[in-house]
Design an enzyme around this catalytic site. Structure first.
Site, PDB file in Angstrom:
ATOM      1  N   GLY A  43       0.706  -1.436   0.039  1.00 44.23           N
ATOM      2  CA  GLY A  43       0.063   0.242  -0.022  1.00 44.23           C
ATOM      3  C   GLY A  43       1.090   0.870   0.101  1.00 44.23           C
ATOM      4  O   GLY A  43       0.285   2.429  -0.623  1.00 44.23           O
ATOM      5  N   ASP A 103      -6.143   2.107  10.051  1.00 41.04           N
ATOM      6  CA  ASP A 103      -7.045   2.064   9.992  1.00 41.04           C
ATOM      7  C   ASP A 103      -7.648   1.555  11.105  1.00 41.04           C
ATOM      8  O   ASP A 103      -7.680   2.394  12.551  1.00 41.04           O
ATOM      9  CB  ASP A 103      -7.724   0.903   9.034  1.00 41.04           C
ATOM     10  CG  ASP A 103      -9.125   0.323   8.866  1.00 41.04           C
ATOM     11  OD1 ASP A 103     -10.337   1.539   9.154  1.00 41.04           O
ATOM     12  OD2 ASP A 103      -9.927  -0.525   7.958  1.00 41.04           O
ATOM     13  N   PHE A 152     -14.669   3.480   2.249  1.00 42.99           N
ATOM     14  CA  PHE A 152     -13.128   2.376   1.909  1.00 42.99           C
ATOM     15  C   PHE A 152     -13.079   3.394   0.649  1.00 42.99           C
ATOM     16  O   PHE A 152     -13.247   3.970  -0.504  1.00 42.99           O
ATOM     17  CB  PHE A 152     -14.132   1.604   1.560  1.00 42.99           C
ATOM     18  CG  PHE A 152     -12.878   0.625   1.288  1.00 42.99           C
ATOM     19  CD1 PHE A 152     -12.070  -0.823   2.005  1.00 42.99           C
ATOM     20  CD2 PHE A 152     -12.551   0.553  -0.096  1.00 42.99           C
ATOM     21  CE1 PHE A 152     -11.311  -1.845   1.438  1.00 42.99           C
ATOM     22  CE2 PHE A 152     -11.559  -0.954  -0.512  1.00 42.99           C
ATOM     23  CZ  PHE A 152     -10.551  -1.436   0.687  1.00 42.99           C
TER      24      PHE A 152
HETATM   25  P1  IMP Z   1      -4.804  -2.173   9.978  1.00 39.98           P
HETATM   26  O1  IMP Z   1      -4.122  -3.213  10.158  1.00 39.98           O
HETATM   27  O2  IMP Z   1      -6.832  -1.981  10.250  1.00 39.98           O
HETATM   28  O3  IMP Z   1      -4.870  -0.513  10.418  1.00 39.98           O
HETATM   29  O4  IMP Z   1      -5.252  -1.483   7.949  1.00 39.98           O
HETATM   30  C1  IMP Z   1      -4.330  -1.191   7.741  1.00 39.98           C
HETATM   31  C2  IMP Z   1      -4.782  -1.934   6.025  1.00 39.98           C
HETATM   32  O5  IMP Z   1      -5.689  -2.071   5.586  1.00 39.98           O
HETATM   33  C3  IMP Z   1      -3.288  -0.783   5.205  1.00 39.98           C
HETATM   34  O6  IMP Z   1      -2.235  -0.909   5.043  1.00 39.98           O
HETATM   35  C4  IMP Z   1      -4.288  -1.218   3.966  1.00 39.98           C
HETATM   36  O7  IMP Z   1      -4.013  -1.494   3.106  1.00 39.98           O
HETATM   37  C5  IMP Z   1      -6.753  -2.132   4.183  1.00 39.98           C
HETATM   38  N1  IMP Z   1      -6.559  -0.655   4.321  1.00 39.98           N
HETATM   39  C6  IMP Z   1      -8.254  -0.317   5.282  1.00 39.98           C
HETATM   40  N2  IMP Z   1      -8.534   0.792   5.119  1.00 39.98           N
HETATM   41  C7  IMP Z   1      -9.004   0.905   3.820  1.00 39.98           C
HETATM   42  C8  IMP Z   1      -9.073   1.834   2.658  1.00 39.98           C
HETATM   43  O8  IMP Z   1      -9.854   2.669   3.051  1.00 39.98           O
HETATM   44  N3  IMP Z   1      -9.038   1.636   1.418  1.00 39.98           N
HETATM   45  C9  IMP Z   1      -7.987   0.239   1.005  1.00 39.98           C
HETATM   46  N4  IMP Z   1      -6.979  -0.055   1.691  1.00 39.98           N
HETATM   47  C10 IMP Z   1      -7.627  -0.345   3.072  1.00 39.98           C
END
Ligand code: IMP
Ligand code: MG
Length: 180
Positions: A43, A103, A152
């Site tokens: 990402g 996130d 998203f």
């Molecule tokens: P976390 O572990 O929930 O903080 O997730 C982080 C990962 O989830 C990020 O590096 C993204 O790959 C994915 N992610 C979270 N929200 C989004 C979004 O709105 N669009 C695309 N990918 C997301």
């Protein structure tokens, strides 16, 4: 691809300005320090490549990749598995971890826990987007370009099903695209 795009949240120009302003902050904070920037794959790819070109002093760059398991039964220190680790030593370095979005916070808190084992001088977090609404771990970004609501988004490195990373802006997909 453009037919799939709904609202554009951040344009190319807005992103460019914000990334450049963030790089200026990094320059003030790290100019006289040994800095290693670690990009979280996949990402951070686009953000990382733009950000590092705005940094006017020598930095080391490496990447890391993790899998985060979703599901309530997984213990916090087992939920993130490093599937591609860094290859350079960071013992005498200040580390800046760069990712696309914070996130729930599970991925970055897991990565920080792993990187702590290498005893760097400091570890800070830099994200393009901060989505506070879904946070499940106590983690706040040290550097961030934009705050977003619980939507998203895709583009500028962010994907849906590994697509749309190559959009030059950040947008929401049209209704119906995500259930295909
Ligand atoms: P976390 O572990 O929930 O903080 O997730 C982080 C990962 O989830 C990020 O590096 C993204 O790959 C994915 N992610 C979270 N929200 C989004 C979004 O709105 N669009 C695309 N990918 C997301
Ligand atoms: Mg992703």
């Amino acid at each position: 691809m453009k037919n799939d795009i709904g609202e554009i949240l951040f344009s190319e120009a807005e992103i460019k300005n914000s990334v450049s302003a963030l790089a200026q902050k990094l320059t003030v904070d790290y100019k006289h320090k040994n800095l290693t920037i670690i990009g979280v794959l996949n990402g951070s790819l686009v953000f990382l490549s733009d950000l590092i070109r705005h940094v006017p002093f020598p930095v080391k760059i490496d990447t890391i990749k993790a899998n985060t398991y979703v599901g309530a039964s997984t213990a916090p220190n087992a939920e993130t598995e490093i599937i591609h680790d860094i290859n350079i030593g960071v013992k005498d370095e200040h580390v800046l971890v760069v990712d696309d979005i914070l996130d729930t916070g599970k991925t970055l808190s897991g990565i920080i826990r792993m990187l702590t084992k290498y005893s760097p001088l400091s570890i800070k977090v830099c994200v393009l987007l901060n989505k506070m609404a879904r946070r499940e771990r106590e983690i706040v970004p040290d550097y961030c370009c934009f705050e977003i609501e619980d939507k998203f988004v895709v583009g500028y490195g962010l994907d849906f099903d590994n697509r749309y990373r190559n959009l030059p802006y950040i947008a929401v997909l049209k209704d119906g695209i995500m259930i295909r």
